[in-house]
Motif scaffolding. Structure first.
Motif, short mmCIF file in Angstrom:
data_model
loop_
_atom_site.label_atom_id
_atom_site.label_comp_id
_atom_site.label_asym_id
_atom_site.label_seq_id
_atom_site.Cartn_x
_atom_site.Cartn_y
_atom_site.Cartn_z
N ARG A 271 0.86 -1.19 0.00
CA ARG A 271 0.00 0.00 0.00
C ARG A 271 0.89 1.23 0.00
O ARG A 271 1.65 1.46 0.94
N LEU A 272 0.81 2.00 -1.08
CA LEU A 272 1.56 3.25 -1.16
C LEU A 272 0.67 4.38 -0.68
O LEU A 272 -0.33 4.72 -1.33
N TRP A 273 1.03 4.97 0.44
CA TRP A 273 0.27 6.08 0.98
C TRP A 273 0.72 7.38 0.33
O TRP A 273 1.92 7.66 0.21
N THR A 274 -0.24 8.17 -0.09
CA THR A 274 0.04 9.49 -0.64
C THR A 274 0.17 10.46 0.52
O THR A 274 -0.83 10.85 1.13
N ILE A 275 1.39 10.85 0.84
CA ILE A 275 1.58 11.69 2.02
C ILE A 275 1.76 13.17 1.66
O ILE A 275 1.79 14.02 2.56
N LEU B 225 9.00 14.01 -0.05
CA LEU B 225 8.60 12.61 -0.06
C LEU B 225 7.11 12.56 -0.39
O LEU B 225 6.28 13.02 0.39
N VAL B 226 6.77 12.03 -1.57
CA VAL B 226 5.39 12.05 -2.05
C VAL B 226 4.64 10.79 -1.61
O VAL B 226 3.46 10.86 -1.26
N PHE B 227 5.31 9.62 -1.65
CA PHE B 227 4.68 8.35 -1.29
C PHE B 227 5.55 7.60 -0.31
O PHE B 227 6.78 7.62 -0.40
N THR B 228 4.89 6.90 0.61
CA THR B 228 5.59 5.95 1.48
C THR B 228 4.81 4.64 1.47
O THR B 228 3.57 4.65 1.44
N SER B 229 5.52 3.52 1.46
CA SER B 229 4.89 2.21 1.31
C SER B 229 4.82 1.44 2.63
O SER B 229 5.72 1.54 3.47
N TRP B 230 3.76 0.66 2.75
CA TRP B 230 3.63 -0.37 3.78
C TRP B 230 3.47 -1.70 3.06
O TRP B 230 2.79 -1.79 2.02
N PHE B 231 4.13 -2.74 3.59
CA PHE B 231 4.06 -4.07 2.99
C PHE B 231 3.40 -5.05 3.95
O PHE B 231 3.46 -4.89 5.17
N GLU B 232 2.81 -6.07 3.35
CA GLU B 232 2.07 -7.07 4.12
C GLU B 232 2.92 -7.72 5.20
O GLU B 232 2.43 -8.09 6.26
N GLY B 233 4.23 -7.84 4.93
CA GLY B 233 5.12 -8.43 5.92
C GLY B 233 5.51 -7.50 7.04
O GLY B 233 6.20 -7.92 7.98
N GLY B 234 5.10 -6.22 6.95
CA GLY B 234 5.31 -5.30 8.07
C GLY B 234 6.26 -4.15 7.82
O GLY B 234 6.27 -3.20 8.59
N GLU B 235 7.06 -4.21 6.75
CA GLU B 235 8.05 -3.17 6.51
C GLU B 235 7.41 -1.90 5.93
O GLU B 235 6.32 -1.93 5.36
N THR B 236 8.14 -0.79 6.04
CA THR B 236 7.78 0.46 5.39
C THR B 236 8.96 0.93 4.54
O THR B 236 10.09 0.46 4.73
N SER C 91 20.45 21.70 -12.30
CA SER C 91 19.22 22.26 -12.86
C SER C 91 18.17 21.18 -13.13
O SER C 91 17.09 21.49 -13.64
N GLY C 92 18.48 19.92 -12.82
CA GLY C 92 17.57 18.82 -13.13
C GLY C 92 16.75 18.36 -11.95
O GLY C 92 17.16 18.48 -10.80
N LYS C 93 15.58 17.81 -12.26
CA LYS C 93 14.71 17.22 -11.26
C LYS C 93 14.80 15.70 -11.36
O LYS C 93 14.78 15.14 -12.47
N VAL C 94 14.86 15.03 -10.21
CA VAL C 94 14.99 13.57 -10.14
C VAL C 94 13.85 13.04 -9.27
O VAL C 94 13.60 13.56 -8.17
N PHE C 95 13.15 12.00 -9.77
CA PHE C 95 12.11 11.34 -8.98
C PHE C 95 12.40 9.85 -8.94
O PHE C 95 12.52 9.20 -9.98
N TYR C 96 12.53 9.32 -7.73
CA TYR C 96 12.64 7.86 -7.56
C TYR C 96 11.28 7.31 -7.20
O TYR C 96 10.64 7.77 -6.24
N PHE C 97 10.83 6.27 -7.96
CA PHE C 97 9.53 5.64 -7.71
C PHE C 97 9.74 4.15 -7.58
O PHE C 97 10.19 3.48 -8.51
N ARG C 98 9.39 3.59 -6.41
CA ARG C 98 9.75 2.23 -6.04
C ARG C 98 9.05 1.12 -6.82
O ARG C 98 9.69 0.12 -7.19
#
Length: 247
Positions: A127-131, A165-176, A187-194
């Motif tokens: 579940r990716l929460w939109t924070i 930080l736009v999204f944070t994840s929760w996993f069924e096994g308990g991790e975030t 001058s560049g923008k970088v977005f990491y998306f899991r």
């Protein structure tokens, strides 16, 4: 709309029937289709497209935003190509880094850290929460994105603190996990998306596809003035006769 190049190793899809069943024409093809749906002009490039991996100067000259997916062959990307793309990002080319590309040479150089993390393959729910719901990358996305099968990535994720930080994840096994990280580099923008493991149909998910389109819109360079560096003439009248310099 942005001119986008989607880069992919394109190895798993050719070597594994399991992956080919999910992405028969490659992950890059599915991501490219999602971006074309947003009106962007999209081309693709892959690792084995010659010694420059399809990322020639001519291609990069026509690229506003580069999308990068890699996993098993990070070490095969030539340093000269990494140097070239790194310089383009600093000069204003947007960069979207997907899933296991956290460990690419390019992302590690831009972050200045190991970019290491915990992981587990168990087809578990994410579940990716939109924070940051007001952020442009979250436009059209609800409170959370539900993915029924995903590879777990867990903290600690060895990256610098994101600018946003736009999204944070929760996993069924308990991790975030910090799953949607925005940075500025030069001058560049970088977005990491899991999200985006190769054996799960994550890039077919409409919410994920919307995030990708939004991320390209956000990462495209604006039309502001180019920064100027070096010795500068004064804007006001001042005495410039001071000679205490070693330059």
């Amino acid at each position: 709309m942005a001119r986008v190049t989607v880069w992919n190793e394109y190895r798993h899809e050719r070597e594994s029937d399991v992956v080919a069943d999910v992405y028969p024409d490659g992950i890059h093809a599915v991501v490219a289709d999602a971006l074309r749906e947003g009106g962007h002009e999209v081309r693709t490039a892959t690792l084995d497209e010659g010694p420059e991996h399809g990322l020639t100067d001519a291609v990069l000259d026509e690229t506003d935003v580069l999308v990068w997916w890699g996993h098993a062959a990070h070490d095969e990307v030539r340093d000269a190509v990494v140097d070239r793309v790194h310089e383009r990002v600093l000069d204003g080319t947007g960069l979207i880094v997907l899933h296991s590309a956290h460990y690419s040479k390019l992302f590690k150089r831009l972050m200045g850290t190991s970019c290491s993390l915990k992981w587990r393959e168990a087809a578990e729910r994410e579940r990716l929460w939109t924070i940051e719901p007001s952020h442009p990358i979250a436009d059209g996305i609800g409170e959370a994105i539900e993915l029924e099968e995903a590879e777990m990535y867990g903290e600690r994720f060895d990256i610098p603190a994101p600018d946003t930080l736009v999204f944070t994840s929760w996993f069924e096994g308990g991790e975030t996990f910090r799953s949607g990280c925005c940075y500025r580099r030069g001058s560049g923008k970088v977005f990491y998306f899991r999200p985006g493991h190769e054996t799960y149909p994550i890039y077919h998910d409409e919410d994920v596809r919307q995030v990708l389109r939004n991320a390209v819109d956000w990462a495209e360079s604006g039309d502001g003035p180019a920064p100027e560096f070096g010795n500068a003439e004064p804007r006001e009248d001042i005495d410039t006769s001071d000679d205490r310099t070693v330059h």
